[in-house]
Write an enzyme that holds these catalytic residues in place. Structure first.
Site, PDB file in Angstrom:
ATOM      1  N   CYS A  82      36.469  54.099  70.733  1.00  0.00           N
ATOM      2  CA  CYS A  82      36.363  53.771  72.201  1.00  0.00           C
ATOM      3  C   CYS A  82      37.063  54.591  72.968  1.00  0.00           C
ATOM      4  CB  CYS A  82      36.001  52.373  72.448  1.00  0.00           C
ATOM      5  SG  CYS A  82      37.636  51.310  72.340  1.00  0.00           S
ATOM      6  N   HIS A 120      38.434  47.088  73.893  1.00  0.00           N
ATOM      7  CA  HIS A 120      37.072  48.036  73.982  1.00  0.00           C
ATOM      8  C   HIS A 120      37.326  48.739  75.293  1.00  0.00           C
ATOM      9  CE1 HIS A 120      33.651  49.987  73.092  1.00  0.00           C
ATOM     10  NE2 HIS A 120      32.891  49.413  74.049  1.00  0.00           N
ATOM     11  N   ASP A 137      28.841  52.864  78.243  1.00  0.00           N
ATOM     12  CA  ASP A 137      29.594  52.374  77.254  1.00  0.00           C
ATOM     13  C   ASP A 137      29.358  53.341  75.830  1.00  0.00           C
ATOM     14  OD1 ASP A 137      30.828  51.244  75.019  1.00  0.00           O
ATOM     15  OD2 ASP A 137      29.971  49.592  75.018  1.00  0.00           O
TER      16      ASP A 137
END
Length: 288
Positions: A82, A120, A137
Site C-alpha cells: 500500500c 494502510h 485505494d
C-alpha cells in the site's frame, strides 16, 4: 500549519516519468485532471500492479522516493504494497493536476472486534472545478477498481462486478470516520476504516518502516501477494493460494514450493531472477 510552499506536504509529482508510467499501465486517455481520467487511472493501476512484499523477504528496504518506486514498479515488472502503490499514484495524480491528500486506514480481515494499527495507506483525491471528493485505494490488493465518491449511501454499490458498502461514522472524539465493507466468500466483511486526518510523505515513511521491519507484521515472515482483475482476485499467503470471485465463491489450494516460480510469474505477473527465487524458496515459510 499547512505550508503550501513546503515540499514536505506534497508528493514530488515533478519527478514522475509520466510517459513511462502511463505506458506501463496502458493509459491512452486525455492527460487532464478530470473524474473520467481518475477513474481510468485507478482501474489501470490496480489491475496492472500486483500487491507484493517480496523485497522484505529478499532483505531489501522498501523505498518510497519517486525514483525508487519508478525503478521497481515501472521500469521492472514488479508491484508493491500500500505505501508504495499509494505514494506512486499520489505523485502521478499530483503531476496531472489533481488535489491529493494521504490518508491512513485500519485494516480488518474479518475480525471487526480486533483493533489493529492504522498502517494502510489510502488517498483523498479531488479534481479542479469539481466539488466531489474521491477515495482512492490503489494499494489494498483487492480493490476497489474505481475511485469511490465520499458520500453517504443507503445501499451497496459496485466497482465493476465487485460489491461494496461505504458507511459514515464517527470516531470516539466525534471525528469523521468511514467504513468500507466488501462482499466476498465470507459474506459482507469490514475491510478498513479511514479517518480524514491528513497524512504526508513523512507519515508514510514511519508506517512503512513498521510494516516492513516489525516482527508483528505479517509481511516480514512470509509472502503476501495479491492480484486483482475485473472477474477474479488471487491471494497468495505463504503457500496458500486463494481465488475469489465477485459472487462470493472461491477456492483454496495448498501449493508445493516447486510451483511458486510459475505462480509468481503467471498468476501475479512478477518477474524475479533465478537468485531471487532461490533465496525466497530457501526460507522457513517455504518448507510448509
Amino acid at each position: 500549519m499547512y505550508n503550501v510552499s513546503d515540499p514536505s506536504y506534497h508528493w514530488n509529482g515533478d519527478e514522475v516519468d509520466l510517459d513511462a508510467y502511463l505506458a506501463r499501465i496502458g493509459f491512452e486517455g486525455e492527460r487532464t485532471p478530470t473524474p473520467t481520467t481518475l477513474r481510468s487511472l485507478v482501474y489501470l493501476h490496480t489491475t496492472t500492479f500486483p500487491f507484493e512484499n517480496l523485497e522484505i523477504l529478499l532483505g531489501r528496504p522498501i523505498l518510497l522516493d519517486v525514483d525508487s518506486l519508478q525503478d521497481k514498479m515501472v521500469r521492472r515488472r514488479r508491484g508493491g504494497y500500500c505505501f508504495e502503490s499509494s505514494a506512486l499514484f499520489a505523485a502521478v495524480s499530483e503531476r496531472l493536476g489533481f488535489g491529493v491528500t494521504g490518508l491512513s486506514a485500519r485494516i480488518f480481515m474479518g475480525e471487526s472486534d480486533k483493533l489493529l494499527a492504522a498502517t494502510h495507506a489510502m488517498l483523498r483525491v479531488t479534481a479542479p472545478g469539481d466539488d466531489r471528493i474521491w477515495l482512492c485505494d490503489v494499494g489494498f490488493g483487492s480493490g476497489p477498481l474505481e475511485p469511490i465518491e465520499l458520500i453517504e449511501r443507503d445501499a451497496e454499490f459496485t466497482a465493476g462486478a465487485w460489491r461494496f458498502r461505504l458507511e459514515r461514522d464517527a470516531d470516539i472524539l466525534g471525528g469523521e470516520l468511514w467504513t468500507l465493507r466488501h462482499f466476498n466468500r465470507d459474506g459482507w466483511s469490514v475491510r478498513r476504516t479511514v479517518s480524514m486526518n491528513p497524512q504526508y510523505r513523512i507519515d508514510y515513511v514511519v508506517g512503512n518502516h513498521y510494516v516492513s521491519t516489525s516482527s508483528h507484521s505479517p509481511f516480514t515472515t512470509r509472502p503476501v501477494l495479491q492480484r486483482m482483475h475485473p472477474e477474479v482476485h488471487y491471494m497468495l499467503d505463504g503457500l496458500t493460494l486463494n481465488t475469489g470471485y465477485p459472487d462470493g465463491t472461491g477456492e483454496t489450494r495448498e501449493l508445493e514450493r516447486t510451483e511458486l516460480p510459475k505462480v509468481f510469474t503467471e498468476t501475479f505477473d512478477i518477474e524475479l531472477d533465478a537468485a531471487e527465487v532461490a533465496k525466497l524458496l530457501d526460507q522457513p515459510w517455504a518448507a510448509g
